[in-house]
Design a protein around this motif. Structure first.
Motif, PDB file in Angstrom:
ATOM      1  N   VAL A  81       0.793  -1.157   0.170  1.00 36.60           N
ATOM      2  CA  VAL A  81      -0.036  -0.161   0.040  1.00 36.60           C
ATOM      3  C   VAL A  81       1.065   1.086  -0.083  1.00 36.60           C
ATOM      4  O   VAL A  81       2.024   1.143   0.599  1.00 36.60           O
ATOM      5  CB  VAL A  81      -0.756  -0.091   1.498  1.00 36.60           C
ATOM      6  N   PRO A  82       0.394   2.520  -0.337  1.00 35.23           N
ATOM      7  CA  PRO A  82       1.111   3.579  -0.539  1.00 35.23           C
ATOM      8  C   PRO A  82       1.389   3.892   0.813  1.00 35.23           C
ATOM      9  O   PRO A  82       0.666   3.969   1.669  1.00 35.23           O
ATOM     10  CB  PRO A  82       0.272   4.495  -1.326  1.00 35.23           C
ATOM     11  N   ALA A  83       2.694   4.521   1.282  1.00 33.12           N
ATOM     12  CA  ALA A  83       2.941   5.018   2.656  1.00 33.12           C
ATOM     13  C   ALA A  83       2.312   6.077   2.855  1.00 33.12           C
ATOM     14  O   ALA A  83       1.756   6.625   3.875  1.00 33.12           O
ATOM     15  CB  ALA A  83       4.696   5.076   2.594  1.00 33.12           C
ATOM     16  N   ASN A  84       1.848   7.031   1.668  1.00 33.84           N
ATOM     17  CA  ASN A  84       1.431   8.365   1.829  1.00 33.84           C
ATOM     18  C   ASN A  84      -0.277   8.187   1.187  1.00 33.84           C
ATOM     19  O   ASN A  84      -0.328   8.224   0.029  1.00 33.84           O
ATOM     20  CB  ASN A  84       2.109   9.394   1.030  1.00 33.84           C
ATOM     21  N   THR A  85      -0.997   8.194   2.034  1.00 33.65           N
ATOM     22  CA  THR A  85      -2.245   7.938   1.660  1.00 33.65           C
ATOM     23  C   THR A  85      -3.364   8.207   3.027  1.00 33.65           C
ATOM     24  O   THR A  85      -2.719   8.419   3.911  1.00 33.65           O
ATOM     25  CB  THR A  85      -2.759   6.518   1.235  1.00 33.65           C
ATOM     26  N   TYR A  86      -4.660   8.367   2.768  1.00 37.67           N
ATOM     27  CA  TYR A  86      -5.506   8.734   3.788  1.00 37.67           C
ATOM     28  C   TYR A  86      -5.517   7.214   4.527  1.00 37.67           C
ATOM     29  O   TYR A  86      -5.523   6.234   3.967  1.00 37.67           O
ATOM     30  CB  TYR A  86      -6.712   8.871   3.314  1.00 37.67           C
ATOM     31  N   ILE A  87      -5.649   7.307   5.960  1.00 35.44           N
ATOM     32  CA  ILE A  87      -5.530   6.179   6.626  1.00 35.44           C
ATOM     33  C   ILE A  87      -6.626   5.088   6.544  1.00 35.44           C
ATOM     34  O   ILE A  87      -6.251   3.945   6.784  1.00 35.44           O
ATOM     35  CB  ILE A  87      -5.520   6.662   8.190  1.00 35.44           C
ATOM     36  N   ALA A  88      -7.537   5.456   5.925  1.00 34.50           N
ATOM     37  CA  ALA A  88      -8.611   4.432   5.270  1.00 34.50           C
ATOM     38  C   ALA A  88      -8.009   3.330   4.858  1.00 34.50           C
ATOM     39  O   ALA A  88      -8.369   2.092   4.758  1.00 34.50           O
ATOM     40  CB  ALA A  88      -9.768   5.068   4.626  1.00 34.50           C
ATOM     41  N   LEU A 317       3.012   7.273  11.117  1.00 39.98           N
ATOM     42  CA  LEU A 317       3.640   8.151  12.373  1.00 39.98           C
ATOM     43  C   LEU A 317       2.285   8.638  13.110  1.00 39.98           C
ATOM     44  O   LEU A 317       2.326   9.168  14.183  1.00 39.98           O
ATOM     45  CB  LEU A 317       4.172   9.499  11.751  1.00 39.98           C
ATOM     46  N   SER A 318       1.037   8.026  12.928  1.00 40.56           N
ATOM     47  CA  SER A 318      -0.124   8.349  13.559  1.00 40.56           C
ATOM     48  C   SER A 318      -0.176   7.227  14.758  1.00 40.56           C
ATOM     49  O   SER A 318       0.514   6.239  15.002  1.00 40.56           O
ATOM     50  CB  SER A 318      -1.298   7.935  12.973  1.00 40.56           C
ATOM     51  N   GLU A 319      -0.773   7.851  15.684  1.00 40.19           N
ATOM     52  CA  GLU A 319      -0.803   6.924  17.090  1.00 40.19           C
ATOM     53  C   GLU A 319      -1.652   5.605  16.963  1.00 40.19           C
ATOM     54  O   GLU A 319      -1.338   4.698  17.515  1.00 40.19           O
ATOM     55  CB  GLU A 319      -1.759   7.567  18.187  1.00 40.19           C
ATOM     56  N   ALA A 320      -2.579   5.544  15.900  1.00 37.85           N
ATOM     57  CA  ALA A 320      -3.312   4.294  15.456  1.00 37.85           C
ATOM     58  C   ALA A 320      -2.435   3.369  14.985  1.00 37.85           C
ATOM     59  O   ALA A 320      -2.488   2.103  15.261  1.00 37.85           O
ATOM     60  CB  ALA A 320      -4.179   4.804  14.469  1.00 37.85           C
ATOM     61  N   ALA A 328      10.030   8.665  12.853  1.00 36.84           N
ATOM     62  CA  ALA A 328      10.198   9.590  11.709  1.00 36.84           C
ATOM     63  C   ALA A 328      11.576   9.237  11.093  1.00 36.84           C
ATOM     64  O   ALA A 328      12.636   8.959  11.610  1.00 36.84           O
ATOM     65  CB  ALA A 328      10.476  10.791  12.549  1.00 36.84           C
ATOM     66  N   GLY A 329      11.530   9.415   9.670  1.00 39.95           N
ATOM     67  CA  GLY A 329      12.579   8.928   8.890  1.00 39.95           C
ATOM     68  C   GLY A 329      12.309   7.952   8.163  1.00 39.95           C
ATOM     69  O   GLY A 329      13.080   7.343   7.501  1.00 39.95           O
ATOM     70  N   ALA A 330      11.298   6.893   8.658  1.00 32.22           N
ATOM     71  CA  ALA A 330      11.272   5.629   8.117  1.00 32.22           C
ATOM     72  C   ALA A 330      10.851   5.533   6.508  1.00 32.22           C
ATOM     73  O   ALA A 330      11.290   4.899   5.811  1.00 32.22           O
ATOM     74  CB  ALA A 330      10.153   4.856   8.874  1.00 32.22           C
ATOM     75  N   TYR A 331      10.049   6.726   6.226  1.00 29.54           N
ATOM     76  CA  TYR A 331       9.547   7.050   5.043  1.00 29.54           C
ATOM     77  C   TYR A 331       9.701   8.468   4.662  1.00 29.54           C
ATOM     78  O   TYR A 331       8.787   9.092   4.572  1.00 29.54           O
ATOM     79  CB  TYR A 331       8.155   6.531   4.748  1.00 29.54           C
ATOM     80  N   PRO A 332      10.976   8.637   4.348  1.00 27.68           N
ATOM     81  CA  PRO A 332      11.293  10.166   4.025  1.00 27.68           C
ATOM     82  C   PRO A 332      10.529  10.877   3.172  1.00 27.68           C
ATOM     83  O   PRO A 332      10.360  11.908   3.220  1.00 27.68           O
ATOM     84  CB  PRO A 332      12.885  10.216   3.798  1.00 27.68           C
TER      85      PRO A 332
END
Length: 374
Positions: A81-88, A317-320, A328-332
Motif C-alpha cells: 500500500v502507499p506510505a502516503n495515503t489517507y489512513i482508510a 506516524l499516527s498513534e493508531a 520519523a525518517g522511516a519513509y522520508p
C-alpha cells in the motif's frame, strides 16, 4: 472576498430541482434501504466505470475492507500500500487481519512508485493496493506488470478518481476490483456517506453482496458471517442525479486546474502537480508543495482563502499505527510531503475570478519571501 476550500451548498443549488425530485420519488416509493433505486445506480455506475458489476456499500472504507474479505486476504497475508495515503486505505487491510506493507510514492506524482514495489514483495504478499491520490491515476500498466509476474491481486483505491483515466482507460477498470467513496466532498458525492465496489469478477461481486447484508442472499438465511453496509435508497437516488453531471463537472475542474498550472508556471518556490503521459486526472484536489507550507497557509487564510492539508500525519506516524514501531525518517519522501503539501480551493463551482485571486496571493507570498531573503 471569502473563497472557501469547498462549498457543498452550491452543487445542491445547481441541481435543486433534480435532487428534490429524486427525494420525492424515494419518499413516495417508501423503500429506503437497497431496492430499485440502488439497483439502478449500480447498473448506471458500473456502465460509467466500464465494469461488469457494481456493488454499493455504506462507505469507501467498507468497500476496501470487503474486497479483501471476499478474496480471503487476512491473517498471515501482506498487502502493499502507499506510505502516503489517507489512513482508510491502511485501516481496510488491518480490519481484514492482514499486514500493511508501506511503499514510498513517486515524488513527482504522489502516487505509489512501481520501481519500489517489487522489492517489497515477499512470499506472504497477496495484493497490491494502489491509490489514485488526489484524482491522478497511478501508473497502472507498470503495477499490473509486477502483479502478473508475482501472481498478485490488484485492488484499486479509486475513492478520489471518479471519471479519471489512464491511457484512455477509466480508473477502477485496471485491477481485479476497485473501491469507491461517495463522501459528500468527492467528485461524485452523496449527501451522506456511501461507497461501492466495481469489478468484472462475478464471484467477488456476489460474495460482497452477501457480506454487505449480514452474509445473506435471502432475508434471514445467513450463509456467511457478514456485515451491515448497505446503501440507502435516498443516497442512490441522489447519486444517480449527480452521475449525469459528473463529466461536465470534471471538465470544469480540469479548466480550473489548467488555470492554476498556467498561473503558477513561473513560481519556482511552488511545486505544482506533475502529470504522467497518458494521465487524465479527475482533479479531485489541486495540491501544491512549498517548503514554508504552514506560513503559506496562514497567508492565504488571512486573505480569506480556505485550504486544507491532505494529509498532515502519515499513517506510520499516527498513534493508531504506533504498534508498527515506525519512527520519523522511516519513509522520508512521505514525511516530506506531509510537511509541504497544501490543497488549494478546487471544485466545479469555483469561479475563474476566485482562482485568479488565489494565484495572485500565491505570487504575493513568493515575492515577499524573495525580498525578505535578499
Amino acid at each position: 472576498m471569502k473563497i472557501p476550500f469547498l462549498d457543498l451548498k452550491v452543487p445542491y443549488k445547481e441541481l435543486k430541482e433534480e435532487l428534490d425530485s429524486a427525494y420525492a420519488r424515494v419518499m413516495e416509493a417508501g423503500w429506503f434501504v437497497l431496492g430499485e433505486e440502488v439497483d439502478a445506480f449500480e447498473q448506471e455506475f458500473s456502465s460509467y466505470c466500464g465494469a461488469k458489476y457494481c456493488v454499493s456499500l455504506g462507505n469507501g472504507l467498507d468497500a476496501l475492507h470487503l474486497i479483501l474479505k471476499a478474496y480471503n486476504i487476512g491473517a498471515g497475508d501482506e498487502v502493499i500500500v502507499p506510505a502516503n495515503t489517507y489512513i482508510a486505505t491502511w485501516l481496510a487491510i488491518s480490519y481484514a487481519g492482514a499486514a500493511v506493507i508501506p511503499v514510498e510514492p513517486d515524488v513527482h506524482t504522489f502516487n505509489l512508485d512501481p520501481r519500489r514495489v517489487e522489492s517489497a514483495i515477499t512470499e506472504r504478499t497477496r495484493a497490491i493496493m494502489p491509490v489514485h491520490l488526489y484524482g491522478q491515476p497511478a501508473k497502472m500498466d507498470s503495477i499490473l506488470e509486477i502483479a502478473h509476474k508475482y501472481h498478485l491481486m490488484v485492488i484499486e483505491d479509486a475513492a478520489q478518481a471518479h471519471g479519471a483515466h489512464f491511457q484512455s482507460k477509466p480508473a477502477g477498470a485496471w485491477g481485479d476490483a476497485a473501491a469507491w467513496s461517495f463522501y459528500p466532498g468527492k467528485n461524485l458525492g452523496a449527501l451522506g456517506d456511501a461507497g461501492a465496489v466495481t469489478t468484472d469478477d462475478s464471484g467477488l461481486a456476489e460474495r460482497i453482496r452477501m457480506l454487505r447484508n449480514y452474509g445473506s442472499r435471502v432475508k434471514y438465511y445467513n450463509e456467511i458471517k457478514g456485515y451491515n453496509s448497505r446503501l440507502d435508497s435516498l443516497q442512490a437516488a441522489f447519486l444517480r442525479v449527480k452521475l449525469r453531471h459528473l463529466d461536465d463537472w470534471n471538465r470544469r475542474r480540469k479548466a480550473i486546474a489548467q488555470q492554476y498550472l498556467d498561473g503558477l508556471m513561473d513560481l519556482s518556490d511552488i511545486i505544482a502537480p506533475v502529470l504522467l503521459d497518458g494521465v487524465d486526472p479527475s482533479w479531485h484536489l489541486f495540491v501544491i508543495r512549498h517548503a514554508q507550507r504552514d506560513a503559506l497557509q496562514k497567508h492565504l487564510e488571512r486573505a480569506g482563502i480556505g485550504t486544507l492539508i491532505h494529509y498532515p500525519v502519515p499513517p506510520h506516524l499516527s498513534e493508531a499505527y504506533s504498534d508498527l514501531g515506525k519512527r520519523a525518517g522511516a519513509y522520508p519522501i512521505t514525511e516530506e510531503m506531509a510537511r509541504t503539501v497544501l490543497s488549494l480551493p478546487m471544485g466545479p463551482h469555483l469561479a475563474q475570478e476566485s482562482v485568479e485571486i488565489v494565484i495572485n496571493e500565491l505570487k504575493g507570498f513568493v515575492a515577499t519571501n524573495l525580498s525578505c531573503s535578499s
